[in-house]
Design a protein around this motif. Structure first.
Motif, mmCIF file in Angstrom:
data_model
loop_
_atom_site.group_PDB
_atom_site.id
_atom_site.type_symbol
_atom_site.label_atom_id
_atom_site.label_comp_id
_atom_site.label_asym_id
_atom_site.label_seq_id
_atom_site.Cartn_x
_atom_site.Cartn_y
_atom_site.Cartn_z
ATOM 1 N N ALA A 81 0.831 -1.201 0.000
ATOM 2 C CA ALA A 81 0.000 0.000 0.000
ATOM 3 C C ALA A 81 0.868 1.255 0.000
ATOM 4 N N ARG A 82 1.980 1.201 0.691
ATOM 5 C CA ARG A 82 2.878 2.359 0.751
ATOM 6 C C ARG A 82 3.469 2.659 -0.617
ATOM 7 N N VAL A 83 3.770 1.620 -1.404
ATOM 8 C CA VAL A 83 4.263 1.830 -2.771
ATOM 9 C C VAL A 83 3.240 2.644 -3.557
ATOM 10 N N ALA A 84 1.993 2.230 -3.528
ATOM 11 C CA ALA A 84 0.942 2.944 -4.260
ATOM 12 C C ALA A 84 0.798 4.376 -3.754
ATOM 13 N N GLU A 85 0.844 4.546 -2.447
ATOM 14 C CA GLU A 85 0.717 5.877 -1.846
ATOM 15 C C GLU A 85 1.858 6.796 -2.306
ATOM 16 N N GLU A 86 3.076 6.311 -2.247
ATOM 17 C CA GLU A 86 4.227 7.135 -2.616
ATOM 18 C C GLU A 86 4.260 7.420 -4.112
ATOM 19 N N LEU A 87 3.952 6.423 -4.929
ATOM 20 C CA LEU A 87 3.892 6.663 -6.376
ATOM 21 C C LEU A 87 2.794 7.660 -6.715
ATOM 22 N N GLY A 88 1.686 7.588 -6.002
ATOM 23 C CA GLY A 88 0.567 8.492 -6.250
ATOM 24 C C GLY A 88 0.883 9.955 -6.009
ATOM 25 N N LYS A 89 1.940 10.239 -5.270
ATOM 26 C CA LYS A 89 2.367 11.616 -5.024
ATOM 27 C C LYS A 89 3.160 12.213 -6.189
ATOM 28 N N LEU A 90 3.671 11.367 -7.068
ATOM 29 C CA LEU A 90 4.575 11.847 -8.110
ATOM 30 C C LEU A 90 3.941 12.798 -9.129
ATOM 31 N N PRO A 91 2.706 12.583 -9.572
ATOM 32 C CA PRO A 91 2.149 13.520 -10.558
ATOM 33 C C PRO A 91 2.105 14.975 -10.082
ATOM 34 N N ALA A 92 1.891 15.196 -8.808
ATOM 35 C CA ALA A 92 1.868 16.567 -8.285
ATOM 36 C C ALA A 92 3.271 17.166 -8.218
ATOM 37 N N ALA A 93 4.279 16.316 -8.145
ATOM 38 C CA ALA A 93 5.659 16.780 -7.983
ATOM 39 C C ALA A 93 6.450 16.839 -9.290
ATOM 40 N N ILE A 94 5.987 16.109 -10.297
ATOM 41 C CA ILE A 94 6.718 16.030 -11.570
ATOM 42 C C ILE A 94 5.783 16.480 -12.689
ATOM 43 N N PRO A 95 5.871 17.741 -13.107
ATOM 44 C CA PRO A 95 4.916 18.283 -14.078
ATOM 45 C C PRO A 95 4.983 17.638 -15.462
ATOM 46 N N GLU A 96 6.033 16.922 -15.760
ATOM 47 C CA GLU A 96 6.148 16.262 -17.068
ATOM 48 C C GLU A 96 5.167 15.103 -17.230
ATOM 49 N N ILE A 97 4.615 14.617 -16.138
ATOM 50 C CA ILE A 97 3.641 13.526 -16.201
ATOM 51 C C ILE A 97 2.312 14.080 -16.713
ATOM 52 N N ARG A 98 1.806 13.505 -17.795
ATOM 53 C CA ARG A 98 0.519 13.929 -18.370
ATOM 54 C C ARG A 98 -0.633 13.093 -17.831
ATOM 55 N N ALA A 99 -0.400 11.807 -17.648
ATOM 56 C CA ALA A 99 -1.415 10.907 -17.083
ATOM 57 C C ALA A 99 -0.667 9.831 -16.313
ATOM 58 N N TYR A 100 -1.280 9.375 -15.201
ATOM 59 C CA TYR A 100 -0.602 8.423 -14.335
ATOM 60 C C TYR A 100 -1.653 7.531 -13.700
ATOM 61 N N THR A 101 -1.609 6.260 -14.032
ATOM 62 C CA THR A 101 -2.565 5.303 -13.500
ATOM 63 C C THR A 101 -1.783 4.162 -12.869
ATOM 64 N N LEU A 102 -2.205 3.744 -11.698
ATOM 65 C CA LEU A 102 -1.521 2.634 -11.040
ATOM 66 C C LEU A 102 -2.511 1.838 -10.234
ATOM 67 N N GLY A 103 -2.174 0.587 -9.974
ATOM 68 C CA GLY A 103 -3.052 -0.218 -9.143
ATOM 69 C C GLY A 103 -2.610 -1.652 -9.042
ATOM 70 N N ALA A 104 -3.176 -2.326 -8.043
ATOM 71 C CA ALA A 104 -2.924 -3.740 -7.815
ATOM 72 C C ALA A 104 -3.754 -4.572 -8.784
ATOM 73 N N ASP A 105 -3.223 -5.722 -9.137
ATOM 74 C CA ASP A 105 -3.933 -6.653 -10.007
ATOM 75 C C ASP A 105 -5.262 -7.059 -9.360
ATOM 76 N N ALA A 106 -6.296 -7.207 -10.170
ATOM 77 C CA ALA A 106 -7.631 -7.549 -9.681
ATOM 78 C C ALA A 106 -7.741 -9.011 -9.257
ATOM 79 N N GLY A 107 -6.759 -9.823 -9.617
ATOM 80 C CA GLY A 107 -6.783 -11.222 -9.204
ATOM 81 C C GLY A 107 -7.730 -12.100 -9.990
ATOM 82 N N VAL A 108 -8.120 -11.661 -11.168
ATOM 83 C CA VAL A 108 -9.079 -12.414 -11.976
ATOM 84 C C VAL A 108 -8.407 -13.568 -12.728
ATOM 85 N N SER A 109 -7.158 -13.365 -13.150
ATOM 86 C CA SER A 109 -6.448 -14.387 -13.920
ATOM 87 C C SER A 109 -5.173 -14.794 -13.193
#
Length: 97
Positions: A20-48
């Motif tokens: 969870a901390r990985v996701a939290e820390e990565l989620g802060k990057l778009p506000a800090a790095i203006p070169e990012i245009r879109a940023y999506t992240l997440g854990a696998d849904a576990g379907v496959s």
């Protein structure tokens, strides 16, 4: 547009809190790095079975903006402090969209 996709599997001994901390820390990057245009992240849904466990999809205007993100000290700190300690495998690809 230039896209960066990363997939991780975590070490068996990693905890839910660490993941969870990985996701939290990565989620802060778009506000800090203006070169990012879109940023999506997440854990696998576990379907496959056999999937990687976590994914990041990041879009940039071009290669130079991606390199700025890749080498940014905040991004490098997240990798060193939160991802590498619990990472088992990593796969990545960059391509033009």
């Amino acid at each position: 547009m230039f896209r960066h996709v990363v997939l991780f599997t975590w070490a068996e001994e990693s905890t839910g809190e660490q993941r969870a901390r990985v996701a939290e820390e990565l989620g802060k990057l778009p506000a800090a790095i203006p070169e990012i245009r879109a940023y999506t992240l997440g854990a696998d849904a576990g379907v496959s079975p056999g999937n990687h466990q976590f994914a990041i999809v990041a879009d940039f205007d071009g290669v130079d903006e991606f390199v700025t993100y890749r080498d940014h000290p905040l991004h490098q700190a997240v990798i060193a402090e939160h991802i590498k300690p619990i990472m088992d495998t990593r796969a990545a690809v960059q391509f033009e969209v």
